[in-house]
Design a protein around this motif. Structure first.
Motif, mmCIF file in Angstrom:
data_model
loop_
_atom_site.group_PDB
_atom_site.id
_atom_site.type_symbol
_atom_site.label_atom_id
_atom_site.label_comp_id
_atom_site.label_asym_id
_atom_site.label_seq_id
_atom_site.Cartn_x
_atom_site.Cartn_y
_atom_site.Cartn_z
ATOM 1 N N VAL A 175 58.528 9.234 -14.819
ATOM 2 C CA VAL A 175 58.314 8.965 -13.948
ATOM 3 C C VAL A 175 56.388 8.874 -14.195
ATOM 4 N N VAL A 176 55.296 7.951 -14.990
ATOM 5 C CA VAL A 176 54.151 8.407 -15.051
ATOM 6 C C VAL A 176 53.008 8.021 -13.344
ATOM 7 N N VAL A 177 52.579 8.798 -12.791
ATOM 8 C CA VAL A 177 51.646 8.607 -11.271
ATOM 9 C C VAL A 177 50.643 7.770 -11.691
ATOM 10 N N ARG A 178 50.524 6.986 -11.112
ATOM 11 C CA ARG A 178 48.329 6.312 -10.588
ATOM 12 C C ARG A 178 47.821 7.100 -10.769
ATOM 13 N N LYS A 179 47.135 7.073 -10.949
ATOM 14 C CA LYS A 179 45.173 7.856 -10.516
ATOM 15 C C LYS A 179 45.125 7.710 -8.733
ATOM 16 N N ASP A 180 45.667 6.487 -8.486
ATOM 17 C CA ASP A 180 45.204 6.145 -7.122
ATOM 18 C C ASP A 180 46.305 6.676 -5.947
ATOM 19 N N ALA A 181 47.305 6.890 -6.812
ATOM 20 C CA ALA A 181 48.361 7.375 -5.687
ATOM 21 C C ALA A 181 48.091 8.839 -4.977
ATOM 22 N N THR A 182 48.012 9.137 -3.455
ATOM 23 C CA THR A 182 47.793 10.227 -2.944
ATOM 24 C C THR A 182 49.390 10.649 -2.229
ATOM 25 N N TYR A 184 51.283 13.147 -4.302
ATOM 26 C CA TYR A 184 51.289 14.137 -5.326
ATOM 27 C C TYR A 184 51.031 15.477 -5.878
ATOM 28 N N ASP A 185 52.183 15.955 -6.491
ATOM 29 C CA ASP A 185 51.073 17.509 -7.022
ATOM 30 C C ASP A 185 51.290 17.235 -8.115
ATOM 31 N N ARG A 186 52.029 16.361 -9.311
ATOM 32 C CA ARG A 186 51.998 16.708 -10.628
ATOM 33 C C ARG A 186 51.516 14.516 -11.245
ATOM 34 N N ASP A 187 51.336 14.635 -12.761
ATOM 35 C CA ASP A 187 51.193 13.678 -13.223
ATOM 36 C C ASP A 187 52.248 12.730 -13.315
ATOM 37 N N GLY A 193 66.532 14.079 -9.871
ATOM 38 C CA GLY A 193 65.901 13.673 -8.602
ATOM 39 C C GLY A 193 64.760 14.429 -7.613
ATOM 40 N N ASP A 194 63.315 13.862 -9.018
ATOM 41 C CA ASP A 194 62.428 13.790 -8.338
ATOM 42 C C ASP A 194 61.963 11.983 -8.105
ATOM 43 N N VAL A 195 61.336 11.951 -7.007
ATOM 44 C CA VAL A 195 61.216 10.170 -6.745
ATOM 45 C C VAL A 195 59.992 9.843 -6.467
ATOM 46 N N ALA A 201 53.900 4.121 -9.383
ATOM 47 C CA ALA A 201 54.228 4.455 -10.613
ATOM 48 C C ALA A 201 53.201 3.809 -11.388
ATOM 49 N N LYS A 202 52.988 4.271 -12.826
ATOM 50 C CA LYS A 202 51.567 4.037 -13.438
ATOM 51 C C LYS A 202 52.763 3.015 -14.678
ATOM 52 N N ARG A 203 54.142 3.414 -14.798
ATOM 53 C CA ARG A 203 55.060 3.617 -16.510
ATOM 54 C C ARG A 203 56.287 4.561 -16.106
ATOM 55 N N VAL A 204 57.785 3.969 -16.299
ATOM 56 C CA VAL A 204 58.938 4.330 -16.429
ATOM 57 C C VAL A 204 59.203 4.428 -17.375
ATOM 58 N N TYR A 205 59.523 6.047 -17.800
ATOM 59 C CA TYR A 205 60.465 5.682 -19.157
ATOM 60 C C TYR A 205 61.988 6.135 -18.769
ATOM 61 N N SER A 206 62.713 5.588 -20.221
ATOM 62 C CA SER A 206 64.110 5.327 -19.319
ATOM 63 C C SER A 206 64.624 5.044 -20.759
ATOM 64 N N TYR A 207 66.441 5.400 -20.644
ATOM 65 C CA TYR A 207 67.220 5.407 -21.979
ATOM 66 C C TYR A 207 67.735 3.821 -21.312
ATOM 67 N N ASP A 208 68.197 3.070 -22.400
ATOM 68 C CA ASP A 208 69.421 2.079 -22.608
ATOM 69 C C ASP A 208 70.538 2.163 -22.227
ATOM 70 N N GLN A 209 71.322 1.796 -20.881
ATOM 71 C CA GLN A 209 72.683 2.588 -20.923
ATOM 72 C C GLN A 209 73.461 0.664 -20.562
ATOM 73 N N SER A 210 73.299 0.262 -21.380
ATOM 74 C CA SER A 210 74.040 -0.881 -20.849
ATOM 75 C C SER A 210 75.162 -0.867 -22.108
#
Length: 217
Positions: A175-182, A184-187, A193-195, A201-210
């Motif tokens: 998960v990529v974090v938005r610049k206006d979010a507060t 968080y210590d990482r981008d 387990g990270d939440v 969230a600016k963008r989520v990267y994932s893998y298809d599980q269908s």
């Protein structure tokens, strides 16, 4: 309403009518404050000065649309990127987050006093759209595609969790974090387990599980 101070500086009619002395605030009453002089103990009433306020233009981004509203705030209040506040208009009753502060000559700042601000740029964070990049199961990137999640702003996006949205089923990889979010210590968060909250969230990267075969269409 402004908070009532414990002490304030004001002239005392008994011992210091021309100079301010420190007074203890005893209680409000009838629009005035009952105070006691710290020098002579004289109790009297004072009328507090009204707090200066500014009415700000607020541009709200809501999905792919935007509209303009107004909000009133103390003139000395600092408005900063990442601040959230409840905005109530005829079109909207929602929590919005400041994404940019515009002052004179269309300059964008991270923060500024309300009295210097011309426009506050915001986006709704009660309900949000989250862009998700879905990679094929085999890990290749050539046929990756984007889908959109519509979720509450406080919805938790957890790395390693499997999301089901209609016909879509995918496992969150990062998960990529938005610049206006507060807060968080990482981008970018990519450890299982990270939440990250959906509104951050600016963008989520994932893998298809269908269960169906992968199709770029």
């Amino acid at each position: 309403m402004s908070e009532i101070p414990d002490r304030l500086a004001t002239p005392c009619p008994a011992c210091s009518p021309d100079l301010e002395t420190v007074h203890e605030v005893l209680s409000p009453g009838g629009g005035a404050l009952t105070v006691r002089c710290g020098e002579c103990g004289h109790v009297h009433k004072v009328q507090p000065e009204p707090e200066r306020e500014e009415t700000l233009d607020v541009v709200v981004s809501q999905g792919g649309e935007s509209f303009t509203a107004n909000v009133t705030t103390p003139a000395e209040e600092t408005v900063a990127v990442g601040d959230e506040f409840l905005l109530e208009t005829e079109e909207l009753l929602a929590t919005v987050r400041v994404t940019s502060v515009e002052v004179d000559e269309q300059r964008r700042l991270e923060a500024a006093p309300a009295e210097e601000i011309e426009t506050v740029w915001t986006r709704e964070v009660d309900n949000v759209e989250v862009n998700v990049t879905v990679h094929p199961k085999d890990g290749s990137r050539d046929d990756s595609r984007s889908v959109t999640m519509y979720v509450p702003g406080d919805y938790e996006l957890e790395v390693g969790a499997v999301e089901e949205r209609g016909d879509e089923e995918f496992e969150i990889d990062a998960v990529v974090v938005r610049k206006d979010a507060t807060g968080y210590d990482r981008d970018r968060y990519e450890i299982e387990g990270d939440v990250v909250f959906a509104k951050d969230a600016k963008r989520v990267y994932s893998y298809d599980q269908s269960s169906s075969a992968w199709s770029a269409w």
